[in-house]
Scaffold this motif. Structure first.
Motif, PDB file in Angstrom:
ATOM      1  N   ARG A  69       0.731  -1.728   0.117  1.00 15.59           N
ATOM      2  CA  ARG A  69      -0.006   0.174  -0.372  1.00 15.59           C
ATOM      3  C   ARG A  69       1.540   1.529  -0.276  1.00 15.59           C
ATOM      4  NH1 ARG A  69      -3.726   1.762  -1.308  1.00 15.59           N
ATOM      5  NH2 ARG A  69      -5.560   1.811   0.194  1.00 15.59           N
ATOM      6  N   ILE A  70       0.930   1.930  -0.929  1.00 17.97           N
ATOM      7  CA  ILE A  70       1.408   3.617  -0.629  1.00 17.97           C
ATOM      8  C   ILE A  70       0.057   4.877  -0.799  1.00 17.97           C
ATOM      9  CG2 ILE A  70       2.785   2.509  -2.214  1.00 17.97           C
ATOM     10  CD1 ILE A  70       1.656   4.124  -4.445  1.00 17.97           C
ATOM     11  N   TYR A  71       1.307   6.130  -0.191  1.00 19.26           N
ATOM     12  CA  TYR A  71       0.539   7.254  -0.420  1.00 19.26           C
ATOM     13  C   TYR A  71       1.561   7.939  -0.568  1.00 19.26           C
ATOM     14  CZ  TYR A  71      -1.841  11.227   0.840  1.00 19.26           C
ATOM     15  OH  TYR A  71      -1.876  13.245   0.977  1.00 19.26           O
ATOM     16  N   ARG A  72       1.496   8.639  -1.626  1.00 19.64           N
ATOM     17  CA  ARG A  72       2.344   9.659  -2.240  1.00 19.64           C
ATOM     18  C   ARG A  72       1.963  10.886  -2.257  1.00 19.64           C
ATOM     19  NH1 ARG A  72       3.958   9.965  -8.918  1.00 19.64           N
ATOM     20  NH2 ARG A  72       4.602  12.261  -9.184  1.00 19.64           N
ATOM     21  N   SER A  73       2.441  11.400  -1.919  1.00 13.51           N
ATOM     22  CA  SER A  73       1.930  13.427  -1.521  1.00 13.51           C
ATOM     23  C   SER A  73       1.746  14.185  -2.765  1.00 13.51           C
ATOM     24  CB  SER A  73       3.572  13.909  -0.601  1.00 13.51           C
ATOM     25  OG  SER A  73       4.482  14.051  -0.885  1.00 13.51           O
TER      26      SER A  73
ATOM     27  N   ARG B 101      13.992  13.243  -7.307  1.00 13.56           N
ATOM     28  CA  ARG B 101      14.465  13.763  -6.204  1.00 13.56           C
ATOM     29  C   ARG B 101      13.705  12.940  -4.454  1.00 13.56           C
ATOM     30  NH1 ARG B 101      19.499  13.741  -7.711  1.00 13.56           N
ATOM     31  NH2 ARG B 101      19.671  14.848  -9.504  1.00 13.56           N
ATOM     32  N   GLY B 102      12.211  13.626  -4.512  1.00 16.19           N
ATOM     33  CA  GLY B 102      11.482  12.851  -3.352  1.00 16.19           C
ATOM     34  C   GLY B 102      12.342  12.365  -2.732  1.00 16.19           C
ATOM     35  N   PRO B 103      12.108  12.414  -1.404  1.00 15.06           N
ATOM     36  CA  PRO B 103      11.415  10.944  -0.248  1.00 15.06           C
ATOM     37  C   PRO B 103      11.366   9.621  -0.556  1.00 15.06           C
ATOM     38  CG  PRO B 103      10.939  13.270   0.964  1.00 15.06           C
ATOM     39  CD  PRO B 103      10.796  13.277  -0.587  1.00 15.06           C
TER      40      PRO B 103
ATOM     41  N   TYR C 246       5.888  15.735   4.394  1.00 16.08           N
ATOM     42  CA  TYR C 246       7.481  16.328   3.608  1.00 16.08           C
ATOM     43  C   TYR C 246       7.520  16.253   2.615  1.00 16.08           C
ATOM     44  CZ  TYR C 246       7.604  16.541   9.694  1.00 16.08           C
ATOM     45  OH  TYR C 246       7.601  17.650  10.441  1.00 16.08           O
ATOM     46  N   ASP C 247       6.341  16.205   1.756  1.00 16.48           N
ATOM     47  CA  ASP C 247       6.422  15.634   0.615  1.00 16.48           C
ATOM     48  C   ASP C 247       7.263  14.177   0.007  1.00 16.48           C
ATOM     49  OD1 ASP C 247       5.134  18.250   0.277  1.00 16.48           O
ATOM     50  OD2 ASP C 247       7.384  18.615  -0.668  1.00 16.48           O
ATOM     51  N   ALA C 248       6.495  12.886   1.256  1.00 18.08           N
ATOM     52  CA  ALA C 248       7.507  11.799   0.564  1.00 18.08           C
ATOM     53  C   ALA C 248       6.460  11.358  -0.497  1.00 18.08           C
ATOM     54  CB  ALA C 248       7.839  11.250   2.178  1.00 18.08           C
ATOM     55  N   LEU C 249       6.876   9.628  -0.899  1.00 14.89           N
ATOM     56  CA  LEU C 249       6.614   8.766  -1.222  1.00 14.89           C
ATOM     57  C   LEU C 249       6.120   7.643   0.013  1.00 14.89           C
ATOM     58  CD1 LEU C 249       4.793   7.178  -3.010  1.00 14.89           C
ATOM     59  CD2 LEU C 249       7.051   5.844  -3.721  1.00 14.89           C
TER      60      LEU C 249
ATOM     61  N   ALA D 216       7.966  10.635  15.091  1.00 17.20           N
ATOM     62  CA  ALA D 216       9.117  10.114  14.102  1.00 17.20           C
ATOM     63  C   ALA D 216       9.873  10.943  12.658  1.00 17.20           C
ATOM     64  CB  ALA D 216       8.885   8.324  13.528  1.00 17.20           C
ATOM     65  N   GLY D 217       8.323  11.377  12.044  1.00 17.31           N
ATOM     66  CA  GLY D 217       8.641  12.021  10.588  1.00 17.31           C
ATOM     67  C   GLY D 217       9.349  13.109  10.727  1.00 17.31           C
ATOM     68  N   PHE D 218       8.948  13.303  12.380  1.00 18.30           N
ATOM     69  CA  PHE D 218       9.762  14.801  12.265  1.00 18.30           C
ATOM     70  C   PHE D 218      10.819  14.851  12.376  1.00 18.30           C
ATOM     71  CE2 PHE D 218      11.317  18.397  15.415  1.00 18.30           C
ATOM     72  CZ  PHE D 218      10.926  18.896  15.183  1.00 18.30           C
ATOM     73  N   LEU D 219      11.365  13.835  13.494  1.00 20.26           N
ATOM     74  CA  LEU D 219      12.323  13.668  13.267  1.00 20.26           C
ATOM     75  C   LEU D 219      13.469  12.701  12.152  1.00 20.26           C
ATOM     76  CD1 LEU D 219      12.745  12.274  16.807  1.00 20.26           C
ATOM     77  CD2 LEU D 219      13.628  14.289  16.296  1.00 20.26           C
ATOM     78  N   THR D 220      12.937  12.276  11.178  1.00 23.08           N
ATOM     79  CA  THR D 220      13.745  12.103   9.903  1.00 23.08           C
ATOM     80  C   THR D 220      13.471  12.891   8.997  1.00 23.08           C
ATOM     81  OG1 THR D 220      12.530   9.936  10.191  1.00 23.08           O
ATOM     82  CG2 THR D 220      12.807  10.245   8.423  1.00 23.08           C
ATOM     83  N   PHE D 221      12.450  13.596   9.088  1.00 21.17           N
ATOM     84  CA  PHE D 221      13.319  14.440   7.576  1.00 21.17           C
ATOM     85  C   PHE D 221      13.105  15.782   7.998  1.00 21.17           C
ATOM     86  CE2 PHE D 221      10.090  11.398   6.433  1.00 21.17           C
ATOM     87  CZ  PHE D 221      10.366  10.162   5.242  1.00 21.17           C
TER      88      PHE D 221
END
Length: 325
Positions: free
Chosen positions: A64-68, A75-77, A103-106, A310-315
């Protein structure tokens, strides 16, 4: 002749089928597959989607995916989200979606189904050769952890991207998967990872065979502590809920073996212990230590309660702790 016409397969459809059926011979003599797409159409539209592929071990898997809406294919994360022992991939991708959007991620959550991998250990500890008589360990490229590397290549190729690596978040059994991927794969292309609320760990040491024999530590395993210098230098976060304190006496997902109990009475204690052992091992090897220990106030054993942090500290590079640790 009836009114029906024969169906002639097109070159494109043949390629789609064959992409998942190219075989190769593994080192232990059994036949394995090369990871290949069955359907990657879900990658190309914003929002929720789904892709299917043939894993290297031959299983047909879904992600399952979510593409922002702001994701840049070039180059997106690319962010892999690893589910827990219940395999509830839909819940995980729903929790990950707002983080990916911010965070504009996939976000990609592979469903390692119970049909394909019946035991929890098949998901979190897939490093032994399937032929137990031959003994030993699978080659790194044949470990289930390497499926993330293979899928990353597929996704990047389909998107025409230039990403040099990917990000990881795992909770509970997914945290076990995440830290073992970084332990057992040589030079994985992980740019940053969070392992949240694992039930127990493979300690990055072989000091005491009584409590550090595989899979609880590296004694007798395929890697040695000196091989983990690259892991110690990886931006890696051990994330723990300060309310995740159930014990093996009241939670059957908290392993109650003597080796597990030696790591601590509950997930909070075990995560702190894992971090401390890793920090000491890195110091003994004179290795740079880039890990962080983060305690999330008010969080229990629930991915949804920690994934925003987790997202905040990752991105967000160089982000300060959201809570005290």
């Amino acid at each position: 002749m009836s009114g029906t016409s024969a169906v002639v397969p097109t070159a494109a459809s043949l390629l789609l089928v064959l992409s998942g059926l190219v075989r190769c011979e593994a080192q232990d003599g059994h036949t394995t597959e090369r990871t290949g797409w069955i359907d990657d159409a879900g990658l190309f539209s914003a929002g929720f989607g789904q892709v299917t592929f043939v894993a290297r071990d031959g299983h047909h898997l879904t992600a399952r995916i979510y593409r922002s809406t702001g994701f840049d294919p070039a180059r997106g994360p690319i962010w892999f989200v690893m589910h827990g022992t219940t395999r509830d991939v839909e819940r995980y991708i729903r929790a990950a979606a707002p983080v990916a959007e911010r965070y504009d991620a996939l976000a990609i959550a592979i469903h390692f189904s119970k049909e394909a991998y019946p035991r929890t250990a098949d998901y979190t500890l897939g490093i032994e050769r399937s032929d137990r008589k031959s003994g030993g360990w699978r080659a790194p490229e044949d470990m289930l952890y390497a499926e993330i590397e293979h899928v990353f290549d597929l996704v990047r190729d389909s998107l025409g991207g230039h990403q040099t690596g990917y990000y990881l978040f795992g909770h509970s059994a997914g945290a076990q998967f995440t830290h073992r991927l970084l332990t057992f794969l040589p030079q994985p292309r992980v740019l940053g990872a969070v392992a949240a609320n694992a039930g127990w760990y493979t300690m990055p040491t072989n000091d005491d065979p009584r409590v550090h024999t595989m899979p609880y530590g590296l004694f007798g395993g395929p890697v040695q502590p000196r091989s983990l210098v690259g892991f110690f230098q990886t931006p890696f976060i051990i994330m723990l809920g300060d309310q995740d304190t159930t014990t093996s006496a009241d939670d059957n997902l908290v392993r109650g073996t003597p080796e597990g109990e030696a790591q601590g009475a509950n997930r909070l204690e075990r995560g702190r212990h894992y971090f401390a052992v890793a920090q000491a091992q890195a110091a003994a090897l004179h290795a740079r230590f880039s890990w962080r220990l983060e305690i999330v106030s008010g969080a229990a054993h629930d991915a949804a309660q920690v994934i925003q942090s987790a997202g905040f500290l990752t991105f967000v590079p160089g982000a300060e702790s959201c809570t005290g640790s």
